[in-house]
Write a protein that holds these residues in place. Structure first.
Motif, PDB file in Angstrom:
ATOM      1  N   GLY A   2      -4.707 -11.789   8.400  1.00 36.71           N
ATOM      2  CA  GLY A   2      -5.900 -11.119   8.911  1.00 36.71           C
ATOM      3  C   GLY A   2      -5.732  -9.653   9.227  1.00 36.71           C
ATOM      4  O   GLY A   2      -6.713  -8.971   9.492  1.00 36.71           O
ATOM      5  N   SER A   3      -4.487  -9.143   9.217  1.00 39.56           N
ATOM      6  CA  SER A   3      -4.384  -7.713   9.514  1.00 39.56           C
ATOM      7  C   SER A   3      -3.996  -6.943   8.254  1.00 39.56           C
ATOM      8  O   SER A   3      -3.161  -7.383   7.462  1.00 39.56           O
ATOM      9  N   VAL A   4      -4.628  -5.788   8.103  1.00 37.66           N
ATOM     10  CA  VAL A   4      -4.434  -4.990   6.888  1.00 37.66           C
ATOM     11  C   VAL A   4      -3.066  -4.314   6.948  1.00 37.66           C
ATOM     12  O   VAL A   4      -2.767  -3.580   7.881  1.00 37.66           O
ATOM     13  N   ARG A   5      -2.242  -4.581   5.965  1.00 37.85           N
ATOM     14  CA  ARG A   5      -0.896  -4.012   5.958  1.00 37.85           C
ATOM     15  C   ARG A   5      -0.775  -2.817   5.026  1.00 37.85           C
ATOM     16  O   ARG A   5       0.137  -2.010   5.159  1.00 37.85           O
ATOM     17  N   LEU A   6      -1.664  -2.732   4.067  1.00 40.77           N
ATOM     18  CA  LEU A   6      -1.578  -1.632   3.108  1.00 40.77           C
ATOM     19  C   LEU A   6      -2.943  -1.436   2.491  1.00 40.77           C
ATOM     20  O   LEU A   6      -3.637  -2.400   2.185  1.00 40.77           O
ATOM     21  N   SER A   7      -3.306  -0.176   2.330  1.00 37.43           N
ATOM     22  CA  SER A   7      -4.576   0.093   1.686  1.00 37.43           C
ATOM     23  C   SER A   7      -4.465   1.432   0.970  1.00 37.43           C
ATOM     24  O   SER A   7      -4.157   2.450   1.588  1.00 37.43           O
ATOM     25  N   THR A   8      -4.641   1.405  -0.336  1.00 35.99           N
ATOM     26  CA  THR A   8      -4.583   2.667  -1.090  1.00 35.99           C
ATOM     27  C   THR A   8      -5.960   2.974  -1.653  1.00 35.99           C
ATOM     28  O   THR A   8      -6.752   2.074  -1.914  1.00 35.99           O
ATOM     29  N   SER A   9      -6.220   4.274  -1.838  1.00 35.16           N
ATOM     30  CA  SER A   9      -7.583   4.678  -2.175  1.00 35.16           C
ATOM     31  C   SER A   9      -7.897   4.465  -3.651  1.00 35.16           C
ATOM     32  O   SER A   9      -9.058   4.321  -4.018  1.00 35.16           O
ATOM     33  N   GLY A  10      -6.890   4.500  -4.499  1.00 38.86           N
ATOM     34  CA  GLY A  10      -7.160   4.387  -5.927  1.00 38.86           C
ATOM     35  C   GLY A  10      -7.724   5.667  -6.513  1.00 38.86           C
ATOM     36  O   GLY A  10      -8.362   5.654  -7.557  1.00 38.86           O
ATOM     37  N   ASN A  11      -7.472   6.800  -5.842  1.00 38.19           N
ATOM     38  CA  ASN A  11      -8.015   8.068  -6.333  1.00 38.19           C
ATOM     39  C   ASN A  11      -7.146   8.704  -7.421  1.00 38.19           C
ATOM     40  O   ASN A  11      -7.405   9.817  -7.861  1.00 38.19           O
ATOM     41  N   GLY A  12      -6.076   8.017  -7.812  1.00 43.19           N
ATOM     42  CA  GLY A  12      -5.254   8.526  -8.902  1.00 43.19           C
ATOM     43  C   GLY A  12      -4.066   9.363  -8.460  1.00 43.19           C
ATOM     44  O   GLY A  12      -3.205   9.692  -9.263  1.00 43.19           O
ATOM     45  N   SER A  13      -4.025   9.718  -7.174  1.00 46.34           N
ATOM     46  CA  SER A  13      -2.929  10.567  -6.703  1.00 46.34           C
ATOM     47  C   SER A  13      -1.759   9.707  -6.220  1.00 46.34           C
ATOM     48  O   SER A  13      -1.880   8.939  -5.267  1.00 46.34           O
ATOM     49  N   LEU A  14      -0.614   9.857  -6.896  1.00 43.83           N
ATOM     50  CA  LEU A  14       0.575   9.100  -6.490  1.00 43.83           C
ATOM     51  C   LEU A  14       1.013   9.526  -5.087  1.00 43.83           C
ATOM     52  O   LEU A  14       1.443   8.706  -4.275  1.00 43.83           O
ATOM     53  N   LYS A  15       0.866  10.806  -4.802  1.00 43.81           N
ATOM     54  CA  LYS A  15       1.288  11.282  -3.478  1.00 43.81           C
ATOM     55  C   LYS A  15       0.458  10.612  -2.380  1.00 43.81           C
ATOM     56  O   LYS A  15       0.984  10.231  -1.336  1.00 43.81           O
ATOM     57  N   ASP A  16      -0.831  10.465  -2.632  1.00 43.85           N
ATOM     58  CA  ASP A  16      -1.681   9.787  -1.648  1.00 43.85           C
ATOM     59  C   ASP A  16      -1.240   8.335  -1.463  1.00 43.85           C
ATOM     60  O   ASP A  16      -1.243   7.806  -0.349  1.00 43.85           O
ATOM     61  N   ALA A  17      -0.860   7.707  -2.583  1.00 40.29           N
ATOM     62  CA  ALA A  17      -0.411   6.311  -2.487  1.00 40.29           C
ATOM     63  C   ALA A  17       0.893   6.248  -1.682  1.00 40.29           C
ATOM     64  O   ALA A  17       1.073   5.363  -0.841  1.00 40.29           O
TER      65      ALA A  17
END
Ligand code: ADP
Ligand code: MG
Length: 607
Positions: free
Chosen positions: A193-208
């Motif tokens: 039930g708790s979010v452990r990871l969330s990536t935006s999917g905006n294409g930026s590896l650095k953001d991931a």
């Protein structure tokens, strides 16, 4: 998505055989890879109880046509290849056609799917490989696979699993890797039930990378984007500041596929030679793009191993690209006024011997300070410090002379006033005269032992002497490290560490053991976590003690550092208070002795 077909026997025979569904993490890997192959750009992964109770993967990909569903769950059915020759040009992650059938065989599986062309979706249930139902349902486009009660019908395999936390950690590792391999896809991972990871999917590896590892890692990256005639490398490598004690932060992807590859690993690590302390490992997320014909992905059923047909030139290419990048960075001085510890870390990464730190009262002059007196040294042949301590000092006191007629051992309070420190040889060995003996003390071994005993004593007495870190060190822990930290929180506190959760996978290290303040604390701490991660609780105290011994060794006066007589005196005094002052934590002797009689024999004064 192409038609799903059964592979012919000839093709099946050519596919690396083996079971891929051995634990929840491998199921997550297979299902998420299916979602990626289905063209999804948003994938959610939900688990309960380490995936043993529930795994739910939802994607917005192509979906599966109603008439193809049963087929998809047959062994060796796939839409991704038609014969073995296709594997040479593979651009999907899957091709073996075995995952769905293997998963359905050992769990209660439910598939909810709808293609864009169909008006309604389908819910399909299959338990232990036996079809239960196929019903129409109103569903969004895409596919959800729900895996419940894993291994309910294979108790032997269930027994083989580790604790839910450990299994969740493995899953988290897999999800992190996949998220980094595809920054263009948004991933969300939820555990209990708790979010452990969330990536935006905006294409930026650095953001991931930021989403996974946090600020400290992201602030210390060098981008890599280069190619030669063999391959191209893109991604990020870490500055030496974020070097690790193990390889858990080395990630390699070849044509989008996560691989644990020795060639790439070796090329990366060798490229850092001379720029990062030996025995440490860089942070790296590297995407290697190479013509599919030049590699074989059909080496291992989990497809995490690949073979480069020309591994030598792959090594050379990667080494050259990374090395060039590191050198380019070095020639541009880093003038950023970063966090307080940064300049210290910058220096120490190049000259590890400068990191030697001697707590009060053993303040010593390190090699570096010696080098500040080059003229002096040239004139006399000795460094300045040597001049200060060369003459024998501390003449034997009257009172002690009388006492020598009693049998007082060298190592005792009572003998202390009668110790006459003669001096030091080879910047390492202290010579002490006592009664009819000459004692030679290895200052490094002695200091090692003193530090070690102090900390071990504290562990036993539950005292801890911490040195506050200002600012706190921010550590990014892998899920396994995090779990280990939680498990041994009490032990770490006793030694003198203070670590607090700082959000995401980051922890703030706000205090460290006072005596070992000089060490690269990040490295030491994560090395310790790593050592502890795979041992049973019974073995943990021994592992901890061993680690402390090694750390004490690193922090201790290195042979070759100069101590003043007073510092040597204080060191020897403390050594004398120990239960076993005779051996360093690794068992080497700290003190050896030679009798006056032995010397006299050597000089033929006595026969
Ligand atoms: P493989 O991935 O090796 O082809 P699997 O057993 O994992 O074998 O899947 C069988 C087939 O089911 C795939 O080839 C694909 O056509 C279909 N499939 C599986 N998962 C999905 C999904 N999430 N979305 C669309 N199709 C899927
Ligand atoms: Mg698959």
């Amino acid at each position: 998505m192409n038609e799903i077909k059964l592979l012919d026997q000839n093709t099946i025979d050519k596919i690396a055989a083996g079971e891929v569904v051995d634990r929840p993490a491998s199921i997550v890997k297979e299902l998420v890879e299916n979602s990626i192959d289905a063209g999804a750009d948003a994938i959610s992964i939900e688990i309960r109880n380490g995936g043993m109770e529930l795994i739910r993967i939802t994607d917005n990909g192509s979906g599966i046509r109603r008439d193809q569903i049963s087929l998809a769950f047959l062994r060796h059915s796939t839409s991704k290849i038609t014969d073995a020759s296709d594997i040479s040009f593979i651009h999907t992650l899957g091709f073996r056609g075995e995952a769905l059938s293997s998963i359905a065989a050992v769990s209660k599986t439910q598939l909810c799917t709808k293609t864009a062309n169909d008006l309604t979706g389908v819910i399909y249930r299959i338990n232990g490989g036996k079809e239960q139902s196929l019903e129409d349902a109103a569903l969004p486009n895409g596919t959800t696979v729900i895996v419940r009660d894993l291994f309910y019908n294979t108790p032997a395999r269930l027994k083989f699993l580790k604790s839910p936390q450990t299994e969740a950690g493995y899953i988290s590792d897999i999800v992190q890797r996949i998220a980094m391999s595809r920054p263009d896809i948004s991933f969300k991972f939820t555990s209990n039930g708790s979010v452990r990871l969330s990536t935006s999917g905006n294409g930026s590896l650095k953001d991931a990378i930021y989403a996974i590892f946090g600020r400290d890692i992201t602030a210390n990256l060098l981008d890599v984007d280069d190619r030669d005639e063999n391959l191209s490398v893109t991604g990020f490598i870490g500055k030496p500041q974020i070097a690790r004690g193990n390889r858990s932060f080395e990630f390699f992807f070849v044509n989008g596929r996560y691989v644990g590859d020795r060639i790439i690993q070796k090329a990366l690590e060798e490229a850092y030679t001379g720029y990062q302390m030996k025995g440490t490992f860089p942070f790296a997320v590297l995407n290697i793009a190479i013509e599919p014909e030049l590699i074989d992905v059909n080496v291992h059923p989990s497809k995490m191993e690949i073979r480069f047909f020309d591994s030598e030139s792959v090594f050379r290419s990667i080494y050259d690209i990374i090395r060039k990048r590191i050198i380019r960075r070095e020639s541009i001085p880093d003038i950023s006024l970063g966090r307080q510890e940064s300049p210290k870390e910058e220096r120490s990464e190049k000259k590890p011997e400068e990191k030697v730190y001697i707590p009060e009262p053993f303040e010593i002059n390190t090699r570096k300070e010696k080098a500040m007196y080059p003229v002096f040294r040239e004139e006399t042949g000795y460094p300045a410090e040597r001049e200060r301590i060369a003459p024998a000092v501390n003449p034997l006191p009257e009172k002690a002379i009388q006492q020598t007629w009693a049998e007082i051992p060298f190592v005792s309070e009572a003998a202390k006033p009668a110790h006459r420190i003669v001096g030091e040889v080879f910047d390492t060995y202290w010579i002490v005269e006592y009664q009819e003996q000459m004692y030679i003390i290895d200052q490094h071994a002695a200091h090692e032992k003193v530090l070690y005993e102090r900390i071990v004593k504290r562990l036993q007495e539950e005292h801890h002497y911490s040195q506050k870190l200002l600012p706190a060190l921010i550590l990014t822990l892998s899920s396994r490290e995090e779990e280990t930290l939680k498990r041994y929180a009490e032990e770490f506190r006793k030694i003198g560490f203070e670590a607090e959760h700082f959000g995401g996978s980051e922890y703030a290290l706000s205090a460290v053991p006072a005596d070992l303040f000089s060490l690269d604390q990040k490295l030491w701490f994560t090395e310790m976590l790593d050592d502890l991660s795979d041992v049973s609780s019974q073995a943990a105290p021994q592992i901890l003690t061993d680690r402390i011994a090694t750390a004490a060794c690193k922090a201790a006066v290195k042979g070759g550092n100069i101590l003043s007589v007073q510092q040597a005196q204080a060191l020897i005094d403390e050594l004398m208070t120990l239960d076993n002052p005779y051996n360093c934590p690794h068992g080497r002797p700290t003190i050896v002795s030679m009798s006056k009689y032995e010397l006299e024999k050597k000089f033929k004064r006595v026969l």
